[in-house]
Design a protein around this motif. Structure first.
Motif, PDB file in Angstrom:
ATOM      1  N   ILE A  94      13.159  -5.110  17.146  1.00 33.59           N
ATOM      2  CA  ILE A  94      13.452  -3.681  17.051  1.00 33.59           C
ATOM      3  C   ILE A  94      13.920  -3.409  15.631  1.00 33.59           C
ATOM      4  O   ILE A  94      14.931  -3.952  15.183  1.00 33.59           O
ATOM      5  CB  ILE A  94      14.533  -3.284  18.073  1.00 33.59           C
ATOM      6  N   ILE A  95      13.160  -2.631  14.919  1.00 34.72           N
ATOM      7  CA  ILE A  95      13.538  -2.316  13.538  1.00 34.72           C
ATOM      8  C   ILE A  95      13.087  -0.891  13.222  1.00 34.72           C
ATOM      9  O   ILE A  95      11.948  -0.523  13.494  1.00 34.72           O
ATOM     10  CB  ILE A  95      12.924  -3.338  12.532  1.00 34.72           C
ATOM     11  N   ASN A  96      13.989  -0.121  12.695  1.00 30.83           N
ATOM     12  CA  ASN A  96      13.647   1.215  12.222  1.00 30.83           C
ATOM     13  C   ASN A  96      13.013   1.029  10.851  1.00 30.83           C
ATOM     14  O   ASN A  96      13.693   0.686   9.880  1.00 30.83           O
ATOM     15  CB  ASN A  96      14.933   2.057  12.147  1.00 30.83           C
ATOM     16  N   THR A  97      11.705   1.267  10.763  1.00 35.03           N
ATOM     17  CA  THR A  97      11.009   0.969   9.511  1.00 35.03           C
ATOM     18  C   THR A  97      11.422   1.907   8.369  1.00 35.03           C
ATOM     19  O   THR A  97      11.096   1.652   7.217  1.00 35.03           O
ATOM     20  CB  THR A  97       9.482   1.010   9.714  1.00 35.03           C
ATOM     21  N   ASN A  98      12.143   2.983   8.712  1.00 36.35           N
ATOM     22  CA  ASN A  98      12.706   3.825   7.651  1.00 36.35           C
ATOM     23  C   ASN A  98      13.664   3.026   6.775  1.00 36.35           C
ATOM     24  O   ASN A  98      13.850   3.339   5.598  1.00 36.35           O
ATOM     25  CB  ASN A  98      13.465   5.005   8.259  1.00 36.35           C
ATOM     26  N   LEU A  99      14.302   2.012   7.360  1.00 37.93           N
ATOM     27  CA  LEU A  99      15.214   1.168   6.579  1.00 37.93           C
ATOM     28  C   LEU A  99      14.465   0.516   5.417  1.00 37.93           C
ATOM     29  O   LEU A  99      15.002   0.364   4.317  1.00 37.93           O
ATOM     30  CB  LEU A  99      15.816   0.073   7.471  1.00 37.93           C
ATOM     31  N   LEU A 100      13.235   0.116   5.688  1.00 35.86           N
ATOM     32  CA  LEU A 100      12.443  -0.546   4.651  1.00 35.86           C
ATOM     33  C   LEU A 100      11.950   0.465   3.617  1.00 35.86           C
ATOM     34  O   LEU A 100      12.135   0.270   2.416  1.00 35.86           O
ATOM     35  CB  LEU A 100      11.238  -1.265   5.280  1.00 35.86           C
ATOM     36  N   THR A 101      11.324   1.539   4.103  1.00 39.22           N
ATOM     37  CA  THR A 101      10.701   2.475   3.164  1.00 39.22           C
ATOM     38  C   THR A 101      11.737   3.286   2.389  1.00 39.22           C
ATOM     39  O   THR A 101      11.560   3.538   1.201  1.00 39.22           O
ATOM     40  CB  THR A 101       9.733   3.410   3.909  1.00 39.22           C
TER      41      THR A 101
END
Lengths: 209, 152
Positions: free
Chosen positions: A92-99
């Motif tokens: 589970i990862i909020n990909t907003n964290l990456l971008t």
């Protein structure tokens, strides 16, 4: 018999009434700040803060070393947002964290070598432009343009994973592969690619939210 | 006779405790010398003394104990003019290691510049070597200091 019971109940109520309020004066688990760039106390097999920081930092430095992106006379316009970043992993990862981290750090480090288009704020910009064009507000102090900025490149990517579990020891391992690609928005070619791989193993049952 | 021996033991214990009092608790003189070394620029620093330790004032034994060492390091430049440092780490043991490394960049005047350094993981196989690379974000000519520690 009933009288005895009543007396016993009264005595018990009296004892209860005499008992003072008890304060559990033991130090609890204090909240502590941890360094997000290194492993914390709670560790599992998923993507954690140190992984987000390490992978976005690596991608940022790599993009700034790419001639097509960072050595043009006219700085290219780039969109980095969550729209084409897919999470296909079992984490589970909020990909907003990456971008978000990648865009913010890259924008700070690029210092004008790359121009970032805030397409995720397009709605906000359009509303203000409409107010200006309608005369509800004045034109502002910067400039007027025919249209908002079109982009040259946009980031896409994917988070994928491969899980394995030892049923005897209950040890689970997870391999993550996170890919980042910069796509030319006219030609459709990929002008830059980066990937980050890691494999973690743990017995602890950690929940990510 | 017994009383003399007892007195000698008490004297010896007192002397030993006095000698011990001269050192910081839990820190040997040898470790202290390494902790106070000037790291300098364009260098590799083992932040984990378990990986690579120098002994400068040891009476007996070797003056260097290591598990990993730097087989070479340097700086080059990318197509866009940013700096790229490299470090070849050699594992002298029969065990696989995972280490973390980060690079702090400095201007020619020795001022810390560039993006905040971030630890990157690097597996170093047993009796083998691995190469760590890190790029700067700025295009000016820089000095560097690479730190290595065991992975957490």
């Amino acid at each position: 018999m009933i009288r005895k019971s009543l007396v016993a109940a009264a005595v018990l109520a009296g004892i209860q009434g005499c008992a003072p309020v008890q304060v559990d004066n033991v130090a609890g688990q204090a909240t502590v700040y941890e360094d997000p760039t290194t492993s914390g106390r709670v560790q599992g097999v998923g993507i954690e803060s140190q992984d987000v920081v390490a992978m976005t930092d690596q991608m940022m430095r790599d993009m700034l070393a790419n001639r097509i992106l960072a050595a043009r006379d006219v700085p290219p316009r780039i969109i980095i947002d969550n729209e084409y970043m897919r999470n296909e992993s079992s984490s589970i990862i909020n990909t907003n964290l990456l971008t978000d981290r990648l865009r913010v750090e890259l924008n700070r480090a690029a210092n004008g070598r790359l121009i970032f288009v805030g397409r995720h704020y397009a709605d906000m910009v359009e509303k203000e432009r409409a107010l200006k064009r309608d005369g509800a507000v004045d034109g502002g102090t910067i400039r007027k343009t025919q249209a908002t900025a079109g982009a040259d490149y946009r980031l896409g990517g994917r988070v994928a994973s491969l899980d394995a579990m030892d049923r005897n020891t209950q040890t689970r391992s997870r391999y993550h592969q996170v890919t980042f690609e910069m796509v030319d928005l006219e030609l459709g070619t990929i002008v830059w690619s980066g990937s980050y791989e890691m494999r973690k193993a743990a017995q602890d049952n950690v929940l990510y939210r | 006779m017994m009383r003399t021996r007892l007195m000698n033991a008490v004297w010896a214990m007192g002397l030993l405790s006095l000698m011990g009092g001269c050192q910081s608790p839990g820190m040997s003189k040898k470790e202290l010398s390494q902790r106070l070394e000037e790291p300098g620029f364009n260098t590799v620093v083992f932040a984990d003394y378990d990986l690579n330790r120098n002994f400068s004032e040891g009476l007996f034994g070797p003056d260097k104990v290591l598990r990993l060492s730097s087989a070479g390091h340097g700086i080059g430049y990318t197509d866009t003019g940013t700096s790229e440092v490299w470090l070849e780490l050699r594992n002298h043991t029969d065990h696989n290691y995972v280490v973390e490394a980060r690079t702090r960049f400095f201007s020619q005047q020795g001022i810390p510049v560039d993006a905040k350094p971030v630890w990157q993981r690097l597996p170093v196989p047993a009796n083998s070597s691995a190469v760590y690379r890190e790029k700067s974000v700025g295009t000016e000519r820089l000095q560097y200091r690479i730190e290595v520690r065991q992975a957490r």
